[in-house]
Write an enzyme that holds these catalytic residues in place. Structure first.
Site, short mmCIF file in Angstrom:
data_model
loop_
_atom_site.label_atom_id
_atom_site.label_comp_id
_atom_site.label_asym_id
_atom_site.label_seq_id
_atom_site.Cartn_x
_atom_site.Cartn_y
_atom_site.Cartn_z
N TYR A 1 3.92 10.33 7.34
CA TYR A 1 2.75 9.64 6.78
C TYR A 1 2.69 8.20 7.28
CZ TYR A 1 -0.60 8.08 3.22
OH TYR A 1 -1.71 7.57 2.57
N LYS B 1 -0.28 6.39 9.63
CA LYS B 1 -1.09 5.30 9.10
C LYS B 1 -0.95 4.03 9.96
CE LYS B 1 -2.99 7.68 5.90
NZ LYS B 1 -4.43 8.04 6.01
#
Length: 257
Positions: free
Chosen positions: A152, A156
């Site tokens: 993740y 990002k």
């Protein structure tokens, strides 16, 4: 008059959570929206509530052909496309040693490749219309490393970088590209049944995790939507390639007082 009167916007991952809040606010501000998602029943229900100002399209953001279809639906239903909110994403937890390549690539496919394909799909239409806006949803994880969230966090950070590259390439054709960086927001993605490994006590709630923020609470989806509205409207006409936080003070540091 609404801030988005006459605008046509595609929002990915808009069947629920932040994307749904954005779709509802954008329509309230005069926009026509195309809601893309893989949650077909939920997406259709949102469109039914929004009425003639909205259309639903099945959109797996990893599939280039489905992005092309979303753009076609927008053009056919409402006319020239004016903006995109790349909102779709997944949250997965796992240390590096516990994350398989398949798990890692699933996150990359949705959170990173999906943003790339979304921008690529809408650029010709936005340029032909004389310009427009792209809002990419990153995270506070795109500004700092977080243990146990390797995939993740990587995606990002990538969204943050892609936003800046796109802003530099597209500014001269009138397309502004910015990233938003939510912290803890009360959506299905961060509720207790989806945050195993982050909540250490069975009685803890998602809100407990954010109690030590400057504002002392978890955020709301409509607060993210208002930031997306700002970046999609003319209120942000001189903003591009920039990062905008909506995090309750998370990046300022913990408040142990």
């Amino acid at each position: 008059m609404g801030k988005l009167d006459g605008r046509v916007i595609i929002i990915s991952g808009a069947a629920r959570g932040q994307g749904e809040a954005e779709a509802r606010l954008f329509v309230a501000e005069g926009a026509k929206v195309v809601i893309g998602d893989v949650l077909d029943d939920a997406g259709a229900a949102v469109v039914k509530e929004l009425g003639d100002a909205a259309r639903y399209v099945h959109l797996d953001v990893r599939e280039e052909a489905q992005w092309a279809e979303a753009v076609a639906v927008a053009n056919e239903a409402f006319g020239a496309l004016n903006g995109l909110v790349n909102n779709a994403g997944v949250l997965r937890f796992g240390a590096i040693t516990d994350t398989s390549l398949d798990d890692y690539m699933e996150i990359v496919g949705i959170n990173q490749v999906g943003v790339f394909l979304g921008m690529k799909a809408v650029i010709p239409s936005l340029a032909a219309a004389g310009g427009g806006t792209i809002v990419n949803t990153s995270s506070t994880n795109g500004l700092q490393g977080v243990a146990g969230m390797i995939g993740y966090t990587a995606t990002k950070f990538a969204v943050r970088g892609m936003t800046k590259a796109a802003a530099l390439e597209l500014g001269r054709v009138g397309i502004r590209v910015n990233s938003i960086h939510p912290g803890g927001i009360d959506t299905p993605m961060v509720r207790p049944d989806n945050i195993e490994g982050l909540v250490s006590d069975e009685t803890a709630s998602a809100a407990d995790i954010y109690a030590n923020l400057a504002l002392g609470r978890i955020g709301r989806a409509d607060e993210v939507a208002k930031l997306a509205l700002f970046l999609t409207s003319d209120d942000s006409s001189y903003s591009t390639g920039s990062e905008f936080l909506v995090d309750g003070g998370m990046m300022a540091g913990p408040n142990w007082a």
